[in-house]
Design a protein around this motif. Structure first.
Motif, PDB file in Angstrom:
ATOM      1  N   ILE A  18      -9.486  98.502  18.598  1.00 15.55           N
ATOM      2  CA  ILE A  18      -9.216  98.236  20.015  1.00 15.55           C
ATOM      3  C   ILE A  18      -8.469  96.905  20.166  1.00 15.55           C
ATOM      4  N   PRO A  28      -6.675  97.121  26.762  1.00 17.28           N
ATOM      5  CA  PRO A  28      -7.933  97.887  26.741  1.00 17.28           C
ATOM      6  C   PRO A  28      -9.046  97.176  27.497  1.00 17.28           C
ATOM      7  N   LEU A  71      -5.411 105.907  20.125  1.00 17.16           N
ATOM      8  CA  LEU A  71      -5.565 104.710  19.278  1.00 17.16           C
ATOM      9  C   LEU A  71      -4.875 104.880  17.924  1.00 17.16           C
TER      10      LEU A  71
END
Length: 279
Positions: A18, A28, A71
């Protein structure tokens, strides 16, 4: 460089992936990892070289019929070595013959088409401050989950597959959730989460535009009037036009693409996508 090793990421490894997304400018949420992991603990893959993650992908399975790719990132200093393709192939293999969705940027659409994906609709990022909006007559906005299976059932009628574990984590603190009720029945809900810049609102699901704008106003108030970001499909009640008229600025575009057919659900009630990473 040693031979790459592919494995499932543990929860405490997911924040690194992330963080890479943050480095790509994807903004994010600050606390995304636990809720993402709850969606499918086996759905996050990392390719490791010399003991360090070189590339990663999320390949989240929402039951036997639907999955979502997100992702998908290779570490910048290791690009051009085929590592990204290895993790992509692993993610796709994990989801198998499910209907698979992803949100792709325009520059990658042709690549995804060659891999069997087709555009279902387009999504545009809007950023701004929510104006005040009054709920329609007979509708009230409430905090959180009224309990029982109502919210999960409402979500499952709109999202392409049930996602109870994810949803339970997603609507919990530190995120903020508001629901629209009419005659005791859920007619919309929205969740806001703090991000590196401002707050993202997603999902924002509603039966009508009026209920959706009232939910957005309530979330704007609950987040202290900070800037809100929404990924808005072009399928939902003309919401993008409303946001533009309300002074929201347009940002980058993505395309929702599917492989192996188009899933169920009700895209007309999706005013804002939950996340570009998990669908």
């Amino acid at each position: 460089m040693t031979e790459p090793t592919l494995r499932t990421l543990a929860l405490d490894e997911l924040p690194l992936l992330i963080d890479w997304a943050a480095g790509e400018g994807w903004n994010p949420g600050l606390d995304d990892a636990p809720a993402f992991h709850a969606a499918d603990p086996g759905g996050f893959l990392g390719l490791f070289v010399d003991g360090e993650m070189a590339a990663g992908i999320s390949a989240v399975a929402y039951g036997p019929g639907f999955g979502f790719i997100g992702l998908y990132i290779c570490r910048p200093d290791l690009r051009g070595k085929g590592l990204g393709r290895q993790v992509w192939d692993a993610g796709m293999a994990r989801l198998g013959e499910r209907c698979i969705g992803l949100d792709g940027v325009p520059a990658q659409e042709d690549n995804y088409r060659r891999m069997g994906f087709a555009v279902a609709y387009r999504t545009l990022r809007f950023s701004g401050h929510a104006p005040q909006a009054t709920p329609p007559a007979g509708t009230r906005i409430v905090s959180g989950d009224p309990g029982g299976a109502g919210l999960a059932a409402y979500d499952a009628a709109i999202f392409p597959a049930p996602r109870e574990a994810f949803l339970s984590a997603w609507i919990s603190s530190p995120r903020i959730t508001r629901m629209a009720l009419r005659d005791g029945r859920i007619v919309g809900y929205g969740t806001a989460r703090k991000c590196l810049q401002g707050w993202k609102v997603g999902p924002l699901f509603a039966d009508t535009l009026a209920e959706g704008t009232a939910l957005l106003a309530a979330l704007g108030e609950a987040t202290g009037g900070e800037e809100l970001h929404l990924d808005v499909p072009d399928t939902g009640h003309g919401f993008g036009t409303w946001l533009e008229q309300a002074g929201f600025a347009q940002g980058f575009a993505t395309a929702r693409m599917y492989r192996n057919g188009v899933p169920g659900g009700d895209p007309a009630r999706v005013l804002a996508t939950t996340t570009l990473e998990l669908g």
